[in-house]
Design a protein around this motif. Structure first.
Motif, mmCIF file in Angstrom:
data_model
loop_
_atom_site.group_PDB
_atom_site.id
_atom_site.type_symbol
_atom_site.label_atom_id
_atom_site.label_comp_id
_atom_site.label_asym_id
_atom_site.label_seq_id
_atom_site.Cartn_x
_atom_site.Cartn_y
_atom_site.Cartn_z
ATOM 1 N N LEU A 161 0.828 -1.207 0.000
ATOM 2 C CA LEU A 161 0.000 0.000 0.000
ATOM 3 C C LEU A 161 0.861 1.254 0.000
ATOM 4 O O LEU A 161 0.669 2.153 -0.818
ATOM 5 C CB LEU A 161 -0.931 0.005 1.218
ATOM 6 N N ILE A 162 1.821 1.317 0.913
ATOM 7 C CA ILE A 162 2.662 2.516 1.029
ATOM 8 C C ILE A 162 3.506 2.702 -0.229
ATOM 9 O O ILE A 162 3.671 3.829 -0.719
ATOM 10 C CB ILE A 162 3.543 2.453 2.297
ATOM 11 N N GLU A 163 4.009 1.616 -0.801
ATOM 12 C CA GLU A 163 4.778 1.708 -2.050
ATOM 13 C C GLU A 163 3.898 2.238 -3.184
ATOM 14 O O GLU A 163 4.326 3.097 -3.962
ATOM 15 C CB GLU A 163 5.352 0.350 -2.429
ATOM 16 N N ALA A 164 2.678 1.721 -3.296
ATOM 17 C CA ALA A 164 1.772 2.185 -4.345
ATOM 18 C C ALA A 164 1.426 3.655 -4.141
ATOM 19 O O ALA A 164 1.422 4.443 -5.101
ATOM 20 C CB ALA A 164 0.501 1.327 -4.370
ATOM 21 N N LEU A 165 1.153 4.034 -2.895
ATOM 22 C CA LEU A 165 0.877 5.445 -2.622
ATOM 23 C C LEU A 165 2.081 6.312 -2.969
ATOM 24 O O LEU A 165 1.921 7.410 -3.501
ATOM 25 C CB LEU A 165 0.507 5.641 -1.151
ATOM 26 N N ARG A 196 4.305 5.792 -5.310
ATOM 27 C CA ARG A 196 4.350 5.969 -6.766
ATOM 28 C C ARG A 196 3.288 6.972 -7.233
ATOM 29 O O ARG A 196 3.549 7.803 -8.100
ATOM 30 C CB ARG A 196 4.160 4.631 -7.475
ATOM 31 N N ILE A 197 2.125 6.891 -6.624
ATOM 32 C CA ILE A 197 1.045 7.804 -6.996
ATOM 33 C C ILE A 197 1.385 9.228 -6.591
ATOM 34 O O ILE A 197 1.264 10.158 -7.398
ATOM 35 C CB ILE A 197 -0.292 7.335 -6.386
ATOM 36 N N VAL A 198 1.829 9.407 -5.357
ATOM 37 C CA VAL A 198 2.172 10.743 -4.868
ATOM 38 C C VAL A 198 3.282 11.345 -5.722
ATOM 39 O O VAL A 198 3.228 12.519 -6.098
ATOM 40 C CB VAL A 198 2.558 10.688 -3.375
ATOM 41 N N THR A 199 4.266 10.553 -6.054
ATOM 42 C CA THR A 199 5.377 11.035 -6.884
ATOM 43 C C THR A 199 4.900 11.445 -8.273
ATOM 44 O O THR A 199 5.419 12.393 -8.857
ATOM 45 C CB THR A 199 6.459 9.938 -7.005
ATOM 46 N N GLY A 200 3.914 10.756 -8.793
ATOM 47 C CA GLY A 200 3.446 11.018 -10.151
ATOM 48 C C GLY A 200 2.288 11.979 -10.281
ATOM 49 O O GLY A 200 1.803 12.216 -11.392
ATOM 50 N N LEU A 201 1.823 12.562 -9.193
ATOM 51 C CA LEU A 201 0.626 13.411 -9.255
ATOM 52 C C LEU A 201 0.737 14.559 -10.253
ATOM 53 O O LEU A 201 -0.258 14.929 -10.877
ATOM 54 C CB LEU A 201 0.292 13.980 -7.874
ATOM 55 N N SER A 202 1.912 15.110 -10.397
ATOM 56 C CA SER A 202 2.056 16.245 -11.318
ATOM 57 C C SER A 202 2.064 15.793 -12.778
ATOM 58 O O SER A 202 2.026 16.629 -13.680
ATOM 59 C CB SER A 202 3.322 17.039 -10.997
ATOM 60 N N LYS A 203 2.104 14.474 -13.006
ATOM 61 C CA LYS A 203 2.111 13.931 -14.372
ATOM 62 C C LYS A 203 1.073 12.812 -14.463
ATOM 63 O O LYS A 203 1.398 11.670 -14.770
ATOM 64 C CB LYS A 203 3.500 13.403 -14.715
ATOM 65 N N LEU A 204 -0.170 13.162 -14.189
ATOM 66 C CA LEU A 204 -1.236 12.164 -14.147
ATOM 67 C C LEU A 204 -1.339 11.385 -15.452
ATOM 68 O O LEU A 204 -1.536 10.172 -15.437
ATOM 69 C CB LEU A 204 -2.573 12.830 -13.812
ATOM 70 N N ASP A 205 -1.170 12.051 -16.577
ATOM 71 C CA ASP A 205 -1.264 11.338 -17.862
ATOM 72 C C ASP A 205 -0.192 10.254 -17.986
ATOM 73 O O ASP A 205 -0.451 9.190 -18.532
ATOM 74 C CB ASP A 205 -1.186 12.310 -19.040
#
Length: 143
Positions: free
Chosen positions: A53-57, A59-68
């Motif tokens: 869960l924390i690893e997936a979060l 990756r998501i948090v890191t990529g928020l500025s590049k959602l596409d």
């Protein structure tokens, strides 16, 4: 999401990572309290599951500025969730559990703007994943 919201999420996520095992435990405790029927969906030992869960979060948090750029990975994640038995209705419950985790483990600097930023981020991610889940369900052949 605007840059300020992305930065609020990223900055507060650092606090989650500092106590990631406890944060993940809070998430799953809340999830299972709200939706006990979801417990059998998790086949991993819960410490391992929490780390996923924390690893997936992360990756998501890191990529928020590049959602596409994140969409292909989110689609694959959504497809795996369908295969695990996750239904669209579970995303709202997971969002509630996530916000609980954020409020408990987000640190002393957590404020209303940061909470709103997390809600916005989760809504965006859930929207992408629900759409991907529905596409995937439409492509799968019945057993």
């Amino acid at each position: 999401m605007d840059t300020d919201q992305v930065n609020l999420v990223r900055d507060s996520f650092v606090q989650i990572v500092l106590d990631s095992d406890a944060a993940a435990r809070s998430f799953y405790d809340r999830l299972f309290e709200l939706a006990p029927e979801t417990r059998p969906l998790f086949r991993n030992e819960m410490i391992t599951q929490g780390r996923h869960l924390i690893e997936a979060l992360g990756r998501i948090v890191t990529g928020l500025s590049k959602l596409d750029d994140m969409r292909p990975g989110l689609r694959k994640l959504a497809e795996r969730h369908v295969d695990y038995g996750v239904e669209d209705r579970h995303y709202a419950v997971a969002g509630n559990a996530l916000m609980y985790m954020i409020t408990v483990h987000g640190g002393s600097a957590l404020d209303s703007a940061t909470i709103e930023a997390w809600k916005t981020a989760y809504a965006l991610i859930a929207e992408v994943m629900i759409a991907a889940s529905n596409d995937y369900r439409g492509l799968r052949t019945p057993p």
